[in-house]
Design a protein around this motif. Structure first.
Motif, short mmCIF file in Angstrom:
data_model
loop_
_atom_site.label_atom_id
_atom_site.label_comp_id
_atom_site.label_asym_id
_atom_site.label_seq_id
_atom_site.Cartn_x
_atom_site.Cartn_y
_atom_site.Cartn_z
N ARG A 114 -2.42 -32.40 -29.26
CA ARG A 114 -3.46 -32.48 -28.44
C ARG A 114 -2.46 -32.16 -26.80
N ASN A 115 -1.31 -32.21 -26.74
CA ASN A 115 -0.16 -31.33 -25.48
C ASN A 115 -0.42 -30.35 -25.42
N LEU A 116 -0.49 -29.69 -27.06
CA LEU A 116 -0.58 -28.21 -26.96
C LEU A 116 -2.06 -27.04 -26.44
N LEU A 117 -2.82 -28.00 -26.41
CA LEU A 117 -3.94 -27.68 -25.80
C LEU A 117 -4.07 -26.95 -24.50
N ASN A 118 -5.13 -25.87 -24.34
CA ASN A 118 -5.20 -24.67 -23.30
C ASN A 118 -3.05 -24.75 -23.49
N HIS A 119 -2.76 -24.38 -24.41
CA HIS A 119 -1.79 -23.93 -23.78
C HIS A 119 -1.37 -22.06 -25.36
N HIS A 120 -0.45 -21.18 -24.97
CA HIS A 120 0.37 -20.59 -25.96
C HIS A 120 0.62 -21.23 -26.85
N VAL A 121 0.61 -21.10 -27.82
CA VAL A 121 0.98 -21.25 -29.33
C VAL A 121 0.85 -20.46 -30.57
N THR A 122 1.87 -20.59 -31.15
CA THR A 122 2.01 -19.96 -32.07
C THR A 122 1.52 -20.81 -33.83
N MET B 263 -4.76 -22.13 -27.66
CA MET B 263 -5.90 -23.01 -28.88
C MET B 263 -6.67 -23.72 -27.73
N LYS B 264 -7.80 -23.88 -27.77
CA LYS B 264 -8.38 -24.69 -27.02
C LYS B 264 -9.44 -25.83 -27.73
N GLU B 265 -9.62 -26.48 -26.84
CA GLU B 265 -11.00 -27.18 -27.72
C GLU B 265 -11.91 -26.94 -27.24
N GLU B 266 -13.25 -26.92 -28.12
CA GLU B 266 -14.04 -26.67 -27.95
C GLU B 266 -15.72 -27.33 -28.41
N LEU B 267 -16.12 -27.00 -27.03
CA LEU B 267 -17.91 -27.70 -27.98
C LEU B 267 -19.12 -26.81 -28.78
N PHE B 268 -19.38 -27.58 -30.10
CA PHE B 268 -20.30 -26.59 -30.57
C PHE B 268 -21.45 -27.64 -30.86
N TYR B 269 -22.47 -27.51 -31.54
CA TYR B 269 -23.80 -28.13 -31.48
C TYR B 269 -23.88 -27.91 -32.75
N GLY B 270 -24.19 -29.68 -33.73
CA GLY B 270 -24.51 -29.74 -35.40
C GLY B 270 -25.44 -29.95 -35.87
N PRO B 271 -26.05 -29.68 -36.76
CA PRO B 271 -27.33 -30.88 -37.10
C PRO B 271 -28.08 -31.53 -35.87
N PRO B 272 -29.37 -32.16 -36.15
CA PRO B 272 -30.00 -31.27 -36.82
C PRO B 272 -30.89 -29.91 -36.62
N ASN B 273 -29.88 -29.46 -35.55
CA ASN B 273 -31.26 -28.19 -34.83
C ASN B 273 -30.00 -26.96 -34.88
N TRP B 274 -28.59 -27.58 -34.63
CA TRP B 274 -27.94 -26.23 -34.90
C TRP B 274 -27.70 -25.82 -33.00
N GLY B 275 -27.80 -26.58 -32.25
CA GLY B 275 -28.17 -26.07 -30.77
C GLY B 275 -30.05 -26.14 -30.35
N GLU B 276 -30.42 -25.77 -30.97
CA GLU B 276 -32.17 -25.48 -30.45
C GLU B 276 -32.03 -26.83 -29.78
N ASP B 277 -31.53 -27.83 -29.97
CA ASP B 277 -32.35 -29.23 -29.40
C ASP B 277 -30.78 -30.01 -28.85
N ARG B 278 -30.22 -29.42 -28.16
CA ARG B 278 -28.49 -29.76 -27.67
C ARG B 278 -28.62 -31.58 -27.29
N LYS B 279 -29.83 -32.13 -26.82
CA LYS B 279 -29.70 -32.75 -26.43
C LYS B 279 -29.94 -34.02 -27.47
N HIS B 280 -30.12 -33.71 -28.41
CA HIS B 280 -29.91 -34.71 -30.10
C HIS B 280 -28.99 -34.11 -31.44
#
Length: 138
Positions: free
Chosen positions: A100-108, A38-55
């Motif tokens: 949160r302590n389970l992040l980056n560890h194997h989980v079920t 289980m990992k916490e990952e960054l994704f880009y959302g509105p307004p451009n869903w990754g097309e303008d990562r700065k904004h």
């Protein structure tokens, strides 16, 4: 008569073949138990869903990287490369703190299958109503 009997037999065989093929598939709402990292990952959302990562809005989601990829989920977008390797976890607010302590560890993870329907769903298959427990590494 023989021709009609052959058509009937073939129809029954096709029916059972199709039933068997989907019987092995998961479908939305099914209760499942999946394991992975289980990992916490960054994704880009509105307004451009990754097309303008700065904004664009920065979204952090917990993703389960499965030990064994999903093979078949009815109506899931399986055309996305690696579609069955990861699932996004829909988590209640309290679990974000206590697990949160389970992040980056194997989980079920126990949960119910959910299909992606919005831009905020980052994997074709998600798990909701989740519960977690640590597992040994594989």
């Amino acid at each position: 008569m023989l021709n009609m009997l052959m058509k009937f037999t073939l129809s029954i065989a096709i029916l059972f073949y199709n039933f068997d093929a989907y019987a092995a598939c998961l479908k939305e709402g099914d209760k499942v138990v999946l394991s992975g990292v289980m990992k916490e990952e960054l994704f880009y959302g509105p307004p451009n869903w990754g097309e303008d990562r700065k904004h664009d809005e920065k979204l952090l989601y917990w993703i389960l990287h499965l030990n064994s990829p999903l093979k078949c989920v009815v109506d899931a977008n399986n055309e996305q490369k690696g579609w069955g390797s990861n699932v996004q976890l829909i988590i209640n607010g309290e679990d974000y703190k206590t697990k949160r302590n389970l992040l980056n560890h194997h989980v079920t993870v126990d949960g119910n299958v959910m299909l992606a329907v919005t831009g905020y769903h980052m994997t074709p298959v998600l798990l909701k109503d989740t519960s977690f427990k640590p597992t040994k590494e594989k």
